[in-house]
Each structure stands twice: as structure tokens, then as C-alpha cells.
Design a protein around this motif. Structure first.
Motif, PDB file in Angstrom:
ATOM      1  N   MET A   1       7.343 -15.186 -13.954  1.00  0.00           N
ATOM      2  CA  MET A   1       6.741 -14.844 -15.240  1.00  0.00           C
ATOM      3  C   MET A   1       7.638 -15.293 -16.390  1.00  0.00           C
ATOM      4  O   MET A   1       7.191 -15.963 -17.316  1.00  0.00           O
TER       5      MET A   1
ATOM      6  N   ARG B   1      -0.085 -12.524 -17.793  1.00  0.00           N
ATOM      7  CA  ARG B   1       1.103 -12.540 -16.942  1.00  0.00           C
ATOM      8  C   ARG B   1       1.942 -11.295 -17.185  1.00  0.00           C
ATOM      9  O   ARG B   1       2.498 -10.708 -16.253  1.00  0.00           O
TER      10      ARG B   1
ATOM     11  N   ARG C   1       0.333  -8.158 -15.639  1.00  0.00           N
ATOM     12  CA  ARG C   1       0.508  -8.066 -14.196  1.00  0.00           C
ATOM     13  C   ARG C   1       1.899  -7.520 -13.844  1.00  0.00           C
ATOM     14  O   ARG C   1       2.048  -6.792 -12.885  1.00  0.00           O
ATOM     15  N   LEU C   2       2.914  -7.864 -14.586  1.00  0.00           N
ATOM     16  CA  LEU C   2       4.238  -7.325 -14.254  1.00  0.00           C
ATOM     17  C   LEU C   2       4.412  -5.899 -14.756  1.00  0.00           C
ATOM     18  O   LEU C   2       4.963  -5.044 -14.081  1.00  0.00           O
TER      19      LEU C   2
ATOM     20  N   CYS D   1       1.321 -14.419 -10.184  1.00  0.00           N
ATOM     21  CA  CYS D   1       2.120 -13.255 -10.604  1.00  0.00           C
ATOM     22  C   CYS D   1       3.079 -12.784  -9.524  1.00  0.00           C
ATOM     23  O   CYS D   1       3.992 -12.020  -9.823  1.00  0.00           O
TER      24      CYS D   1
ATOM     25  N   CYS E   1      -5.468 -14.823 -13.111  1.00  0.00           N
ATOM     26  CA  CYS E   1      -4.349 -15.558 -12.504  1.00  0.00           C
ATOM     27  C   CYS E   1      -4.829 -16.907 -11.966  1.00  0.00           C
ATOM     28  O   CYS E   1      -4.123 -17.911 -12.072  1.00  0.00           O
TER      29      CYS E   1
END
Lengths: 509, 342, 107, 92
Positions: A175, A264, A267-268, A400, A433
Motif C-alpha cells: 500500500m 487502498r 482496506r488496511l 491489498c 481492488c
């Protein structure tokens, strides 16, 4: 006092572009480093950073911030908070430092890249402070993490995570490298400072600060909210860049950059901050649910900022909003199963009282995730240790790097997404994604998740121990249940064989 | 890929216990300082030389890092072993510079109260407009070059030195801008605030400096860039500033003189890490050869720049040769490799 | 859930609320008071999140340096507000005399 | 016989899992293999129901005796294991 106001001279300090003669503009500002949008230096000179500060103010303000943060830490050092806090909270600290400290350092380099290759002097100057800020964040957080390092080997991951092939380290690098160092200065200003710093860092650094204050962990609360005050300033680099880009007809490209980076980051951050706030923070100290924090900082605050600048909501916005109901819950369940691969000890966080809270915050939680945790609790109570760990790996997303989650109890709510490119299939957690990959396939092609590496035979021996060692995790640092499975004892009605079964389970685990 | 020691007993199956410091530093057998705890090994993008970023190997930035950093002729077996001799960390930097800025504020207040600028000789005021206030372009170019060193550094301990250097340059861009505004008030009509760009772009006194900085900005080999900037270009700039300070004091302008002295204090700190770094970086023959080549290429540009600028200053012609001699001495000291063990 | 510690509103939390998110403490308390003085006509909401307070004003949120000095009872430079400004809603204009939060587009 | 890695969803589960299957296995064997990773770990057993295999996005179950090598799948083909509502068959 000095006689002039900042406004009397500030513009002079950012009137520093000139017409080069001994090297060309293209040599000094190559597009691949400076500006994928292809605006000229003159177009960028309209750039007006909204949060103005001088060097003189910077060192005065920042030394005040540091004096405050370090003195709070020193004053509380004897309180031995680390020894007394609930295990779930200690896990949050370990997770935070391992995931954050060295990520900050990539931002040191990223800000410096804007300070070198930004075509607008105002961007270069603000990014000079930004680079200093990020060095502060790296160093102060490492310093705080190191204070307790003699108490747990897991805290070594404050410095270690990003140097390993741990799946979380790979996901973090992927990322950060995509939105920061892998981009030109102009694109990075949107992806790093606008999408990441104006949006998501608030979740981890203010959401957790609120919980930390309720916990009585004033040292940590003060630390991370102080870090966030730097972000509030230098995150404005991107706001000014977006205005220039939109004014010069680059809205569509800017929109795409925001959409890539926002997704992105989401997602983290759901995987990091979500379980911390909804499961690991002791119940009595929870301030808001993760979803409530997301709505406060992302939906109410950041979405409105997007609109104000003349951009549109990302195309996947409705899907994003829907995922705020479930990503963190399936993510937490999966992290718990994969706890040996973590440098922190996840708490189950599903005692009856916690389930009641989850049900209140996420109506339907018991019917969905509660039933799965019942199965796990039953296995704990009956000492079925082999069932408390996975016997295979979850599929991981090639963008991701995370597992692919949906809502349980709804048939096949979870869906895979893929693109066949070159010799192989690339796999994704979600339509966004996959969309990111498909925009620029050659940018991501060849990337190997831990799953890809296992399939390719890169990890030898391909046993569980071999894989854990490949990921840098050795006995003594691998995660286990934070509360020694105590939650499972209270998760189901008392059973006759409960105490014996559980004692075996606890001893074996 | 992971070159951090994870504990020598790791593969024996023994359980790793807590250590007193990061496992990365535990090997060094002595208690790490705060500087080491927060500065060493915080950069990860030099772990994998072939694919520095977690993206396809062929993306432009992976190629850039391979070509300009990893394939630079400046090589060392372990860049992470470099230490800043001042052991500077963020919090000591902002605290120290806050004090220095208070001192500068004091200077400005004190001379303001004396009506300093209005009492300058007109000819000297013109000299300031021509040879002092255009300096912000030069310093900003140095700020940009230092920023490049940050992004390309092969270790965090080196990148950190470059971050402070970048910030120091911006400090003086700001102070020169401040003085520009003050002088514009006291001396309207001399082109303060409006004329600097033209002078930077056209005045013969500035052109060799400008050539030096523009060529540096277009130099992307990391090793060459860091050596040419810190061993050649900035000492050449400092030589000019020293001559300017001498002239200022002679010409009844103590304020400019003292400001430049304060600025040169930052340069002195930079020279300490540069000297340590050059000793460290030249442990290999290949590095020494590269440095020698780069110096041969850049030193003439630096000398020409300091000479053109210095000789144009009032009284500068008589002093420039000595100043350039001193600059060469400094450059030789900075560039020196560690003495070989007997 | 947070407490609403002060409000001057019909209860609407409209899409046009702007303002700072401040680390709790003396400066935040002074800012809460200053916002009420400096934005006499605006609907205001102040939320207490313990570690931070969120100040929301309809349309625009102004904080003047002189008002901060008045409430703190000491000299105060606007740059010092940054030591507690952890986040904000809206765009920002930062000058030595005031800090202002606003939206360009109002719904 | 070779091993083919499949991406698998199990009814009412919430995660996609990688399961290597033998190319000689029947769909019934594939379903049982996948179930190992879900049933009894995070999903309660439903012994009275038959587990069937279909492709993600496919509407029809694949024949129970169809072998993996006959299905034309490539690595990382995504399948769903779902319960058939009919009464249990002998080999369930």
C-alpha cells in the motif's frame, strides 16, 4: 518582537521558481518524478497552501508539542501502565507500533520527494515540514515502543515488521509503496496527504486516542493525538494540489487518484483499527464503535471535503459504506485464527457483555458472527485444539494483501474477483481492488502474496513452522489469544465438563 | 531480504525472550543511545536491492532506485552502520533550532530598534539587493538537492542527516525572504523583492553558482549527488557567504554579518556529518575512485562559482583567493577517506 | 458515545458544519469559548470525545487570536493552536490574526 | 494425479480459503475436503444435508461424481460449497 508579520514576507519565501538555463526544466522536473498530470511549472505556480506556517513558527510549535508529549510520558513512567493494562489493550499497542512506526518513515521519504520534485514552491516548502513531521512520528513512536521492550519480545516488531516477509508487512509495503514512493510528487500529494492523511489516519490516531484516554493510557493518547496535529497541517498539501489540478482540467485523473488511494487505505485501516476499536479495547473503555468513527471522520468529514473541492464521491461509495458493517468483523475473526502469524495477541472480545455491545452497535451481529464464535468457544471448552487453528491458508488479495471477507450466515455473501493476466490469475478481495489492478496491470503484475509464494514453492519447508519462520516469526513472538481463552469460558452456558476441558485447552495452547 | 538479526537461537527452536533493545541493535553489545533507538534501520526500502518497492520490478520507481541508488558507484557493505556524529534526533533538532531562531529574532529586534537598515550606505544597500537577497534561489536549490538525498539515501541514519540539512536550507530561505521584505521597506527602488529573480538568472556574479546548482539538480546518481552537494557545492556557497559577511561587517552592516554567521553555524553541523560520512563511505576502493572522479568533475565548478561571486563583493577581490584556498582545505578534509589501518 | 457539551442550534447537524477537532485541554476550552464569541450568529455544536473535542459551526467557524488571548488570559499566537489542532472539517485559512474553517460549496 | 489449488467459499461462511484438491477427486470429495476448513472450526455441522459444489456465479451444482480433472478448472478457480436441501443421500 520582530517587526514584520508572516504575511509581509511569506510570499517571498515561496517565490523561488526560476527559468533554468544549464539544465532543462524536463531534466530538473522529469514527469515520472514530478507530475504525471503534465502541468507546466507556470500552471503549478497558482498553488496556494492553505495552512501557512514559517520555519520560525514550526520549530517553536513543534518543540512545544514534543516537550508536552515526552513530559507526559516521563510523568507517567512510574505508573507502570503497561504492566496493569488489560491484555487486549497491550495488544493494541504492539499492533500499532509494529504497523505504524516504519510506515511513517516511508512518508519521510515521500514528503521529501514532494519537497524535491513538486513544481510549486509552496508544495516544496510545506513538504519540507512534512518530511520533518514524519521523522518525528517515526522517532517518537519508536521511542515510546522501546520503553517497554524488555517486557515483551513482540514489541521488537516496532522496528521489525516492515523488514520481514510477514503477510502484514507485505500488505503494508504494497500500500505505502503504491501510494507514496511509487508515485510522482503531484499524484502522491493526493494519495498520501489528501486520501491517507486527511481521511484515514484520523481513525487510528484519534479513534484510538479517544479509547486510550478512557483507558487511562494518557501517555499513548497524548502521543498519537499529538502526532495527528502534524498531519492536520501537512495533509493540506493535497488540498491545494487538487485545486490546481481541477482548475487545469485534470479532474478525471485526480478523481481516479483519490479513488485508488482511498480504497487502498480503507482496506488496511479496517483491518488494523477496526478490530482494535471493536474487539481489543476493553469494553468499559470503548468510546464509539469503529463504524461510528468511520462515519464521523470519513463519511461526515472527508466525503464532504471531497465534494467541496469539486470531486465526486468514489464510484464504489455505496459498497464502501456497506463494508463498514462487516469488514472489521470478518477481519477480526480471521486475524484471531491467524494469531500465530501476528506480533500481537488478539483478544476474542466476545464475552456476553461484549456481544451485547456488538449487537447494539451492529444489529444482527449475534446471528452473523456470534454463531461462528459459538463454534470456536465450544472447541475451546472441549479442548479441540486442532480446530482452533486453520489447516490451510486464507486466499489473499493481490492488491491489498489481505484476506477476503464477507458476511456469514448469508449463503455465499463473500465473493472472489480475479483477472487473468500474463501467465497467471491475479486474485482480489473486491471489485475496487480488481479495478485498481486493471487500471495499470503491469504496475502490479508479478506481485506474489504469501499464498502465491507457498504455491510456487518459495517457502521451504512449506510447513506451518517453516511458513511462520519465513514470515519472521519465531517462538516467543508469535501471537496467541490475549486472555488465554477466558472469553470462551463465559461465552456459553456452564457445562459439566467445562473446567476440565478448558484447563486442557489452555495448557495446550 | 531481512538482514536484521532475529536472534541467533531462532532456528534451534528455542523460545525468544525479551531483549533490552531492538533485536537489530542487541548485537552491538552496548546500551544504545536514544539516537540509535529511534534512528537506526528505520528505512526498509533498501532491503531488496532488485525490487526496492513492493510493486512490479519494472515500475519506473523501482528502475530509478536500482539505477540511481543501488547501482551507484558509492558502495558500502552496511549503510545502516553509519552514525551522525552529532547524534541529532528530531526533538533535539527542533529544540536547538528554536533557540537559534530566538537568537535571530533578537538580532533583528535589536538592529531594528537602532534603525539599522535606514543607516546603511546606499552603495552597500545596492550590493545587498544584488548579492544578498537573490540568495534565496540558491538556498532553495540546495533545499531541493538535500530533499533528493532524503528520498534516495540507502539508510535512515544518512537520510535523517539530509532531512535536517533540507530544513536548515529552508530556514535560511525564510530568513533571507524576511530580510528582503525589511530591506524593501527601507530601500524602495533598489529592486528588493522584485528584482531577485532577474539577478539570479542574469547577473554574472550569480551565474556560476546557478550553473552549479542546476547541474546538481539534474544529477540523479545518488552518490554523485550527495558528494557533489555536500563536499563541493555547499562549501563553495559557504565560501561566498563568508566573504559576504566580511564585506558586510566592513561596510557598516553588522546585522547581515551576524545573520550569515548564524547561518554558517548550521553549515558547521552539516560539515561534521559529511566528514564522518565520507570517511565511512570510502571503505571500498570503488567508492574512493568514484569520489575522486566526482570531485575532479565538480570542484572546478565550485571554485569558479565562489570566485565569481567573491571577487564581485566590495573588497572581495583581495580576499577571494584566500577564501578559496580555505574552501579547498575544507573540501579536502571533508573528502578524506579514513586513514588506512597500519 | 460522546457528550454534547454545548449547543446553540435547533438540533440540526447540517452538511455544512465546519470546525476544528482539538486535543482536550486548556487551549481547547478557550477555543470553545472563543468560537461562541467569534461566531455569534452561527449554529454551534460542541462534542466531547474525552481525548478530543469537536467544534462544529454552521457555514463558517472563526477563531480570533485576540479572543483566544481573552479567554486564556495570556498572550497567544495563532500558530500555537496547531499544538492541539488534530483534525478539522472544512477548508482552513490560517493567519496570525485568526483561523477560519469554511466550505466553498454550501448545501 | 496432481494437486490443484482452488479458492473456496463455504455456505454461510465469511472467508475465502485456499484448498488444494487432488485432480482425481470427485466433487463430493472436494466438498468434504473444503468442509474440513469450515465445519467444526467456525460453522456448526449440518450432518443431515448434502454438500454440493458449484462455480462461483454458477447456478447449477456440478455432478457429484464428476472428477476435478474433468471439470476444466485452472489454478485458483473459485468454487462454492453449498448444502442441497434434499434429503441426505447414502454417500453424504
Amino acid at each position: 518582537m520582530a517587526t514584520l508579520n508572516r504575511a509581509d514576507w511569506y510570499d517571498i519565501a515561496r517565490d523561488t521558481n526560476w527559468t533554468p538555463r544549464y539544465a532543462s526544466v524536463e531534466e530538473i522536473f522529469p514527469d515520472e518524478m514530478s507530475d504525471a498530470f503534465g502541468l507546466t511549472v507556470e500552471q503549478w505556480e497558482a498553488y496556494d497552501e492553505p495552512f501557512k506556517i514559517s520555519y520560525r513558527e514550526y520549530v517553536a510549535v513543534q518543540s512545544k508539542k514534543d516537550a508536552d508529549a515526552y513530559s507526559v510520558k516521563a510523568a507517567l513512567a512510574r505508573a507502570n501502565f503497561f504492566d496493569k493494562a488489560a491484555p487486549g489493550w497491550i495488544s493494541i499497542l504492539k499492533m500499532h507500533y509494529g504497523a505504524i512506526c516504519l510506515a511513517e518513515y516511508i512518508a519521510v521519504l515521500g514528503e521529501a520527494k514532494m519537497a524535491r520534485f513538486g513544481k510549486a514552491p509552496g508544495m516544496r516548502n510545506m513538504a519540507t515540514f512534512g518530511s520533518l513531521d514524519e521523522m518525528r512520528h517515526t522517532q517518537i513512536q519508536l521511542y515510546f515502543a522501546h520503553e517497554n521492550i524488555h517486557k515483551s519480545r513482540q514489541l521488537d516488531w516496532g522496528l521489525k515488521t516492515y523488514h520481514t516477509q510477514n503477510w502484514a508487512g507485505i500488505a503494508g509495503r504494497a500500500m505505502l509503496d503504491d501510494v507514496i514512493l511509487g508515485r510522482d510528487a503531484a499524484t502522491m500529494s493526493i494519495m498520501l496527504t489528501f486520501a491517507l492523511e486527511q481521511g484515514f489516519t484520523n481513525l487510528q490516531f484519534l479513534g484510538l486516542a479517544a479509547d486510550a484516554a478512557k483507558m487511562g493510557d494518557y501517555s499513548f493518547s497524548n502521543l498519537i493525538s499529538s502526532v495527528q496535529t502534524d498531519e492536520a497541517r501537512h495533509a493540506q498539501i493535497g488540498t491545494a494540489a487538487l485545486k490546481v489540478l481541477i482548475a487545469n482540467g485534470k479532474k478525471a485523473q485526480a478523481q481516479q487518484a483519490v479513488e485508488i488511494a482511498f480504497w487502498r487505505n480503507w482496506r488496511l485501516f479496517f483491518s488494523l483499527t477496526g478490530p482494535a476499536i471493536d474487539y481489543l479495547t476493553p469494553l468499559e473503555h470503548r468510546h464509539q464503535s469503529f463504524k461510528e468513527f468511520v462515519h464521523e471522520f470519513i463519511v461526515a468529514q472527508f466525503e464532504r471535503a471531497i465534494e467541496d473541492l469539486g470531486l465526486d464521491r468514489p464510484w464504489y461509495w455505496d459498497f464502501f459504506l456497506d463494508t463498514t458493517n462487516y469488514y472489521q468483523h470478518s477481519g477480526h475473526l480471521e486475524l484471531w485464527f491467524l494469531r500465530q502469524t501476528l506480533w500481537w495477541n488478539p483478544a476474542g472480545g466476545v464475552t456476553p457483555a461484549e456481544r451485547a455491545w456488538l449487537e447494539e452497535k451492529y444489529p444482527g451481529w449475534n446471528q452473523r458472527w456470534g454463531r461462528l464464535w459459538d463454534v470456536i468457544a465450544d472447541n475451546v471448552q472441549h479442548g479441540r485444539q486442532d480446530k482452533l487453528f486453520p489447516a490451510t491458508v486464507p486466499m489473499l488479495c493481490n492488491i491489498c494483501g489481505l484476506s477476503i471477507g464477507g458476511i456469514p450466515g448469508q449463503g455465499h455473501h463473500v465473493k472472489g474477483h480475479w483477472t487473468d493476466y500474463g501467465e497467471r490469475r491475479y486474485y482480489f478481495c473486491s471489485a475496487p481492488c480488481k479495478w485498481i489492478f486493471d487500471i495499470e496491470q503491469q504496475r502490479y503484475a508479478g506481485h506474489k502474496s504469501i499464498v502465491d509464494r507457498l504455491l510456487a514453492g518459495d517457502i521451504q519447508p512449506g510447513t506451518i513452522d517453516g511458513t511462520l519462520e519465513y514470515m519472521g516469526l519465531f517462538p516467543g513472538e508469535r501471537g496467541d489469544d490475549a486472555d488465554d481463552y477466558a472469553w470462551a469460558r463465559s461465552a456459553l452456558p456452564p457445562m459439566n465438563d467445562r473446567s476440565a476441558g478448558h484447563a486442557d485447552a489452555a495448557a495446550g495452547l | 531480504m531481512d538482514n536484521a538479526p532475529t536472534g541467533s537461537d531462532a532456528r534451534t527452536g528455542a523460545t525468544l525472550g525479551p531483549l533490552k533493545t531492538w533485536s537489530y541493535l542487541a548485537a552491538q553489545k552496548r546500551r544504545p543511545s536514544e539516537y540509535e533507538i529511534v534512528s537506526v534501520h528505520t528505512l526498509y526500502n533498501n532491503d531488496n536491492a532488485q525490487v526496492p518497492l513492493e510493486l512490479a520490478a519494472g515500475v519506473p520507481m523501482n528502475r530509478w532506485y536500482r539505477r540511481y541508488r543501488n547501482e551507484s558507484r558509492l558502495r558500502h557493505a552496511d549503510w545502516n552502520a553509519f552514525r551522525d556524529p552529532d547524534a541529532r534526533v528530531y526533538r533535539s533538532y527542533v529544540a536547538a533550532q528554536d533557540k537559534e531562531e530566538i537568537y535571530v529574532d533578537g538580532l533583528l529586534d535589536q538592529y531594528n530598534a537602532l534603525g539599522h537598515d535606514a543607516r546603511l550606505a546606499p552603495a552597500w544597500a545596492e550590493t545587498l539587493a544584488r548579492l544578498y537577497t537573490p540568495l534565496r534561489y540558491l538556498l532553495h536549490a540546495a533545499q531541493m538537492c538535500a530533499a533528493y538525498s532524503v528520498t534516495m539515501a540507502p539508510s535512515s541514519t544518512l537520510a535523517n542527516c539530509a532531512v535536517f540539512e533540507m530544513a536548515d536550507q529552508f530556514r535560511w530561505v525564510s530568513r533571507v525572504a524576511y530580510r528582503t521584505a525589511e530591506l524593501a521597506k527601507a530601500w524602495p527602488g533598489l529592486g528588493f523583492r522584485t528584482g531577485e529573480r532577474r539577478r539570479w538568472e542574469e547577473d554574472p556574479a550569480w551565474q556560476p553558482y546557478r550553473m552549479l546548482m542546476e547541474k546538481l539538480l539534474a544529477t540523479y546518481d545518488w552518490g554523485e549527488s550527495v558528494v557533489a552537494l555536500n563536499v563541493v557545492a555547499l562549501p563553495a556557497v559557504d565560501a561566498g557567504l563568508r566573504l559576504l559577511a566580511d564585506s558586510a561587517l566592513e561596510q557598516g552592516d553588522p546585522l547581515t554579518g551576524f545573520l550569515l554567521e548564524a547561518q554558517l553555524k548550521d553549515s558547521a553541523r552539516r560539515n561534521r556529518w559529511v566528514r564522518a560520512f565520507m570517511q565511512f563511505a570510502q571503505d571500498q576502493d570503488g567508492s574512493r575512485d568514484a569520489v575522486a572522479e566526482w570531485l575532479a568533475k565538480w570542484q572546478p565548478l565550485g571554485e569558479a562559482a565562489a570566485a565569481a561571486y567573491g571577487e564581485d563583493l566590495p573588497g572581495g577581490a583581495g580576499r577571494a583567493a584566500t577564501a578559496i584556498q580555505a574552501m579547498r582545505g575544507l573540501q579536502d578534509t571533508l573528502a578524506a577517506a579514513r586513514a588506512a589501518a597500519p | 458515545m460522546h457528550d454534547q457539551v454545548a449547543a446553540r442550534t435547533s438540533g440540526n447537524d447540517s452538511k455544512n458544519m465546519v470546525g476544528p477537532v482539538l486535543k482536550s485541554g486548556d487551549i481547547a476550552e478557550a477555543a470553545i469559548a472563543a468560537v461562541q464569541d467569534d461566531n455569534p450568529a452561527a449554529a454551534l455544536i460542541v462534542e466531547n470525545h474525552e481525548a478530543y473535542v469537536r467544534i462544529k459551526a454552521e457555514g463558517q467557524c472563526l477563531i480570533r487570536q485576540s479572543t483566544m488571548e481573552h479567554h486564556l488570559g495570556r498572550p497567544f499566537e495563532m500558530a500555537e493552536l496547531e499544538t492541539v489542532l488534530a483534525s478539522f472539517a472544512g477548508q482552513i485559512e490560517a493567519t496570525p490574526e485568526y483561523m477560519r474553517f469554511y466550505f466553498d460549496k454550501v448545501f | 494425479m496432481q494437486t490443484l489449488p482452488l479458492v473456496c467459499s463455504f455456505e454461510d461462511g465469511c472467508i475465502l480459503t485456499l484448498v488444494p484438491v487432488d485432480t482425481g477427486a470427485t466433487m463430493d470429495e472436494v466438498a468434504r475436503n473444503v468442509a474440513e476448513h469450515f465445519v467444526g472450526r467456525m460453522l456448526p455441522p449440518q450432518p443431515s444435508k448434502v454438500m454440493r459444489v458449484r462455480l462461483q456465479g454458477g447456478s447449477a451444482f456440478l455432478p457429484r461424481q464428476l472428477r476435478v480433472e474433468e471439470a476444466g478448472w485452472q489454478p485458483l478457480t473459485t468454487i462454492e460449497i453449498a448444502y442441497e436441501n434434499a434429503a441426505p443421500a447414502a454417500n453424504a
